[in-house]
Write a protein that holds these residues in place. Structure first.
Motif, short mmCIF file in Angstrom:
data_model
loop_
_atom_site.label_atom_id
_atom_site.label_comp_id
_atom_site.label_asym_id
_atom_site.label_seq_id
_atom_site.Cartn_x
_atom_site.Cartn_y
_atom_site.Cartn_z
N GLU A 58 0.70 -1.21 -0.07
CA GLU A 58 0.11 -0.10 0.19
C GLU A 58 0.91 1.14 -0.10
O GLU A 58 0.37 2.30 0.06
N PHE A 59 2.20 1.14 -0.02
CA PHE A 59 3.06 2.54 -0.28
C PHE A 59 3.10 3.30 0.95
O PHE A 59 2.86 4.32 0.69
N GLY A 60 3.43 2.70 2.08
CA GLY A 60 3.22 3.42 3.26
C GLY A 60 4.15 2.95 4.41
O GLY A 60 5.21 2.03 4.18
N SER A 61 4.16 3.55 5.44
CA SER A 61 4.95 3.07 6.51
C SER A 61 4.14 1.85 7.31
O SER A 61 3.12 1.81 7.44
N PRO A 62 5.33 1.08 7.61
CA PRO A 62 4.50 -0.06 8.33
C PRO A 62 3.92 0.12 9.55
O PRO A 62 4.47 1.06 10.44
N GLY A 63 2.88 -0.52 10.05
CA GLY A 63 2.26 -0.45 11.30
C GLY A 63 0.85 0.24 11.01
O GLY A 63 0.75 1.03 10.17
N LEU A 64 -0.02 0.26 12.17
CA LEU A 64 -1.51 0.62 12.17
C LEU A 64 -1.61 1.82 12.62
O LEU A 64 -0.82 2.42 13.60
N VAL A 65 -2.46 2.75 12.26
CA VAL A 65 -2.93 3.96 12.79
C VAL A 65 -4.18 4.12 13.10
O VAL A 65 -5.11 3.39 12.80
N GLU A 66 -4.43 4.81 14.17
CA GLU A 66 -5.97 5.30 14.67
C GLU A 66 -6.43 6.07 13.69
O GLU A 66 -6.40 7.55 14.10
N LEU A 67 -7.37 5.60 12.97
CA LEU A 67 -8.03 6.71 12.15
C LEU A 67 -9.38 7.20 12.90
O LEU A 67 -10.28 6.41 13.17
N GLU A 68 -9.59 8.39 12.81
CA GLU A 68 -10.81 9.22 13.21
C GLU A 68 -11.24 10.02 12.26
O GLU A 68 -10.35 10.94 11.97
N ALA A 69 -12.49 9.93 11.90
CA ALA A 69 -13.14 10.90 10.78
C ALA A 69 -14.73 11.05 10.90
O ALA A 69 -15.12 10.10 11.62
N TRP A 70 -15.09 12.26 10.45
CA TRP A 70 -16.54 12.39 10.31
C TRP A 70 -16.74 11.74 8.95
O TRP A 70 -16.03 12.27 7.79
N VAL A 71 -17.79 11.08 8.77
CA VAL A 71 -18.36 10.38 7.40
C VAL A 71 -19.69 10.93 7.30
O VAL A 71 -20.53 10.96 8.39
N SER A 72 -20.33 10.88 6.03
CA SER A 72 -21.78 11.51 5.68
C SER A 72 -22.27 9.90 5.91
O SER A 72 -21.79 8.99 5.89
N ASP A 73 -23.65 10.19 6.09
CA ASP A 73 -24.37 8.93 6.14
C ASP A 73 -24.45 8.01 4.85
O ASP A 73 -24.37 6.83 5.04
N ASP A 74 -24.26 8.42 3.75
CA ASP A 74 -23.87 7.63 2.53
C ASP A 74 -22.70 6.92 2.47
O ASP A 74 -22.72 5.75 2.42
N LEU A 75 -21.66 7.44 3.16
CA LEU A 75 -20.44 6.66 3.19
C LEU A 75 -20.37 5.78 4.51
O LEU A 75 -19.96 4.75 4.00
N ALA A 76 -21.19 6.04 5.38
CA ALA A 76 -21.44 5.17 6.61
C ALA A 76 -22.00 4.15 6.03
O ALA A 76 -21.75 2.94 6.69
#
Length: 333
Positions: free
Chosen positions: A247-265
């Motif tokens: 996925e072309f990134g740094s190894p390891g997990l991050v805690e993603l927090e975000a607001w999402v619309s009802d459609d995307l939810a």
């Protein structure tokens, strides 16, 4: 008998011979009917019984009549390792042919070409009477991304990379970066990974231990060297691919927090972004929290959702998204 019907009968009888066990008590005609039906042959018990009687006059098969129901099997020492493909074999080869081609060494691919051709011919011959043979015409994989045309790979380059992987030797390559700059590397090949339309070589360079990805279509020249490749201790291509490196990134997990619309939810409830995902309803949408690989792929996904998402954490991702959007707005103004 029409030619198509004759092919169908021969394919059915060949499959019967492949199904028969090598010892008593054998397989009953009813069991053979069930197995043949799973292979797509529509056949009656009486037809199978006639087939068995006919085949027993040519091949070393016998009926075990010591108990009911009678079972058929190969006689001792008479089992034949029958060539040819079953319908399932032919269908499997037809479905994976395009995926396998860039990943197989030319020597192996050449030996499979006849099997690929045989698979296509078998499915074509049986398609009129066998629904399983028509399955390849009824399934397709469509990428959710834009249908990019695969880049062209020099066959000589691919052959040399395959050879180096098989023999575990180093290679010297002339590699053209995405920027157009061309450099020479001495690589230790570790594996090939197909990601979408792109084939990547996983390798270490010179004496360094860190693993890098090299797009095979960007390798302009390659020479196999006499020196053996150095393989990192405990390296596993499967573990490397599942670590998030592709996925072309740094190894390891991050805690993603975000607001999402009802459609995307709604989309994320059906297809979660992570196995560790939570959606909490709030006014105007949902709060999304998920543990996910920190990667360019994540950034691209967030940007693709436009006004349906607003990242809050991690701050470094929020800042990167904000900068991408600022530059995008400048372009459109």
């Amino acid at each position: 008998m029409p030619k198509a019907a004759q092919h169908h009968a021969l394919a059915r009888q060949w499959q019967i011979l492949r199904l028969l066990p090598t010892k008593p008590p054998g397989m009953t005609s009813r069991e053979l009917v069930d197995k043949l039906e799973r292979e797509g042959f529509s056949v009656t018990k009486r037809t199978v019984e006639r087939d068995l009687a006919e085949l027993s006059t040519i091949f070393g098969i016998a009926c075990n009549d010591k108990g009911m129901p009678y079972g058929w099997h190969w006689m001792k020492g008479e089992y034949a390792d029958l060539p040819g493909l079953s319908v399932s074999d032919a269908l499997s080869l037809r479905l994976v042919e395009d995926l396998l081609r860039p990943l197989l060494p030319s020597a192996i691919l050449e030996s499979l070409e006849a099997r690929f051709g045989q698979a296509k011919a078998k499915l074509a011959e049986l398609s009129a009477d066998n629904p399983n043979a028509r399955w390849a015409d009824k399934v397709r994989y469509v990428s959710p991304a834009l249908p990019f045309v695969p880049p062209k790979i020099d066959p000589a380059v691919l052959d040399a990379v395959h050879e180096a992987l098989l023999t575990e030797h180093q290679i010297a390559v002339e590699y053209q970066k995405a920027s157009g700059e061309q450099q020479t590397y001495r690589l230790h090949p570790l594996g090939l990974v197909q990601r979408g339309q792109i084939t990547y070589l996983v390798a270490t360079a010179y004496e360094y231990a860190d693993m890098r990805l090299y797009a095979v279509h960007r390798i302009k020249k390659v020479a196999c060297l006499a020196d053996e490749a150095i393989r990192p201790a405990l390296f596993s291509l499967e573990e490397y691919a599942s670590s998030g490196a592709m996925e072309f990134g740094s190894p390891g997990l991050v805690e993603l927090e975000a607001w999402v619309s009802d459609d995307l939810a709604g989309v994320l409830r059906e297809t979660p972004i992570s196995a560790q995902q939570e959606l909490i309803p709030v006014k105007g949408g949902c709060l999304l929290s998920a543990k996910i690989q920190n990667s360019w792929q994540l950034t691209w996904w967030v940007l693709s959702q436009a006004e349906n998402i607003c990242v809050m954490q991690p701050v470094i991702l929020k800042t990167a998204i904000s900068e991408h959007l600022r530059k995008t707005i400048e372009l459109y103004q």
